[in-house]
Write a protein that holds these residues in place. Structure first.
Motif, short mmCIF file in Angstrom:
data_model
loop_
_atom_site.label_atom_id
_atom_site.label_comp_id
_atom_site.label_asym_id
_atom_site.label_seq_id
_atom_site.Cartn_x
_atom_site.Cartn_y
_atom_site.Cartn_z
N TYR A 68 1.09 -17.85 -12.18
CA TYR A 68 2.19 -18.34 -11.34
C TYR A 68 1.64 -19.16 -10.18
O TYR A 68 2.19 -20.20 -9.83
N PHE A 69 0.56 -18.71 -9.57
CA PHE A 69 -0.04 -19.43 -8.45
C PHE A 69 -0.73 -20.70 -8.95
O PHE A 69 -0.53 -21.79 -8.42
N LEU A 70 -1.53 -20.56 -10.00
CA LEU A 70 -2.31 -21.69 -10.52
C LEU A 70 -1.44 -22.81 -11.05
O LEU A 70 -1.82 -23.99 -10.98
N GLU A 71 -0.26 -22.47 -11.60
CA GLU A 71 0.58 -23.47 -12.24
C GLU A 71 1.80 -23.87 -11.40
O GLU A 71 2.75 -24.47 -11.90
N GLY A 72 1.76 -23.53 -10.10
CA GLY A 72 2.77 -24.02 -9.18
C GLY A 72 4.13 -23.36 -9.23
O GLY A 72 5.12 -23.95 -8.80
N VAL A 73 4.19 -22.11 -9.71
CA VAL A 73 5.47 -21.39 -9.74
C VAL A 73 5.77 -20.75 -8.39
O VAL A 73 6.92 -20.52 -8.06
N VAL A 74 4.76 -20.49 -7.59
CA VAL A 74 4.94 -19.82 -6.30
C VAL A 74 5.33 -20.83 -5.23
O VAL A 74 4.53 -21.66 -4.81
N ALA A 75 6.58 -20.74 -4.79
CA ALA A 75 7.06 -21.59 -3.70
C ALA A 75 6.64 -21.00 -2.36
O ALA A 75 6.26 -21.74 -1.44
N GLU A 76 6.73 -19.67 -2.25
CA GLU A 76 6.33 -18.95 -1.04
C GLU A 76 5.71 -17.64 -1.45
O GLU A 76 6.07 -17.07 -2.49
N ARG A 77 4.80 -17.14 -0.62
CA ARG A 77 4.15 -15.86 -0.90
C ARG A 77 3.91 -15.15 0.42
O ARG A 77 3.41 -15.74 1.37
N SER A 78 4.27 -13.87 0.48
CA SER A 78 3.96 -13.05 1.65
C SER A 78 3.13 -11.85 1.20
O SER A 78 3.34 -11.32 0.10
N ILE A 79 2.20 -11.47 2.05
CA ILE A 79 1.32 -10.33 1.78
C ILE A 79 1.40 -9.40 2.98
O ILE A 79 1.19 -9.84 4.11
N ARG A 80 1.71 -8.13 2.69
CA ARG A 80 1.73 -7.14 3.78
C ARG A 80 1.02 -5.89 3.30
O ARG A 80 1.25 -5.43 2.17
N GLU A 81 0.17 -5.34 4.15
CA GLU A 81 -0.46 -4.06 3.80
C GLU A 81 0.62 -2.99 3.79
O GLU A 81 1.55 -3.00 4.60
N PHE A 82 0.50 -2.07 2.85
CA PHE A 82 1.48 -1.01 2.64
C PHE A 82 0.75 0.32 2.62
O PHE A 82 -0.32 0.43 2.02
N LYS A 83 1.31 1.33 3.28
CA LYS A 83 0.68 2.65 3.35
C LYS A 83 1.61 3.68 2.72
O LYS A 83 2.38 4.33 3.41
N PRO A 84 1.54 3.83 1.39
CA PRO A 84 2.42 4.80 0.72
C PRO A 84 2.07 6.23 1.11
O PRO A 84 0.90 6.60 1.18
N VAL A 85 3.10 7.03 1.37
CA VAL A 85 2.88 8.44 1.72
C VAL A 85 3.69 9.39 0.85
O VAL A 85 3.35 10.56 0.75
N ILE A 86 4.76 8.90 0.23
CA ILE A 86 5.59 9.77 -0.61
C ILE A 86 5.83 9.06 -1.95
O ILE A 86 6.14 7.87 -1.98
N GLY A 87 5.69 9.81 -3.02
CA GLY A 87 5.95 9.27 -4.35
C GLY A 87 5.16 10.03 -5.39
O GLY A 87 4.06 10.49 -5.14
N ALA A 88 5.73 10.14 -6.59
CA ALA A 88 5.10 10.89 -7.66
C ALA A 88 3.77 10.30 -8.09
O ALA A 88 2.88 11.00 -8.56
N TRP A 89 3.57 8.99 -7.92
CA TRP A 89 2.36 8.33 -8.39
C TRP A 89 1.23 8.33 -7.35
O TRP A 89 0.13 7.89 -7.65
N ILE A 90 1.49 8.78 -6.15
CA ILE A 90 0.48 8.74 -5.09
C ILE A 90 -0.49 9.91 -5.25
O ILE A 90 -0.07 11.06 -5.33
N PRO A 91 -1.80 9.61 -5.32
CA PRO A 91 -2.78 10.71 -5.41
C PRO A 91 -2.68 11.64 -4.20
O PRO A 91 -2.48 11.19 -3.08
N GLN A 92 -2.78 12.92 -4.46
CA GLN A 92 -2.72 13.90 -3.38
C GLN A 92 -4.05 13.94 -2.63
O GLN A 92 -5.11 13.94 -3.23
N GLU A 93 -3.97 13.96 -1.31
CA GLU A 93 -5.17 14.11 -0.48
C GLU A 93 -5.70 15.52 -0.62
O GLU A 93 -4.95 16.47 -0.69
N SER A 94 -7.01 15.65 -0.66
CA SER A 94 -7.58 17.00 -0.74
C SER A 94 -8.09 17.47 0.59
O SER A 94 -8.15 16.81 1.54
#
Length: 94
Positions: A68-94
């Motif tokens: 998408y980026f290489l072939e010009g499909v992306v008109a705009e792109r935003s990147i934000r760091e995300f800190k997941p804390v709840i969800g079934a797929w999140i590894p549990q901290e030991s």
């Protein structure tokens, strides 16, 4: 490793032809554990992807290889760091 939420807006007329290569690219990253979830927005104007990367520079190196980026499909792109804390797929901290 850090999580990043990437939102893109499509150049609509270019997107349909490139979509199969884009999905193949994301599927490979998902198999490597680097993409947790990805998909288009309900209104079809763009999409969201949740990536895992060493840092933002590593993420940019990766997503700059997306067809998408290489072939010009992306008109705009935003990147934000995300800190997941709840969800079934999140590894549990030991």
């Amino acid at each position: 490793m850090a999580w990043f939420l990437v939102e893109i807006t499509y150049v609509q007329e270019k997107m349909p032809d490139v979509r199969p290569r884009h999905r193949e690219f994301l599927s490979k990253l998902a198999a490597e554990g680097r993409v947790a979830v990805a998909g288009p927005l309900g209104d079809g104007t763009g999409g969201l992807t949740l990536y895992q990367a060493d840092d933002e520079a590593h993420l940019k190196e990766t997503i700059d290889q997306d067809p998408y980026f290489l072939e010009g499909v992306v008109a705009e792109r935003s990147i934000r760091e995300f800190k997941p804390v709840i969800g079934a797929w999140i590894p549990q901290e030991s």
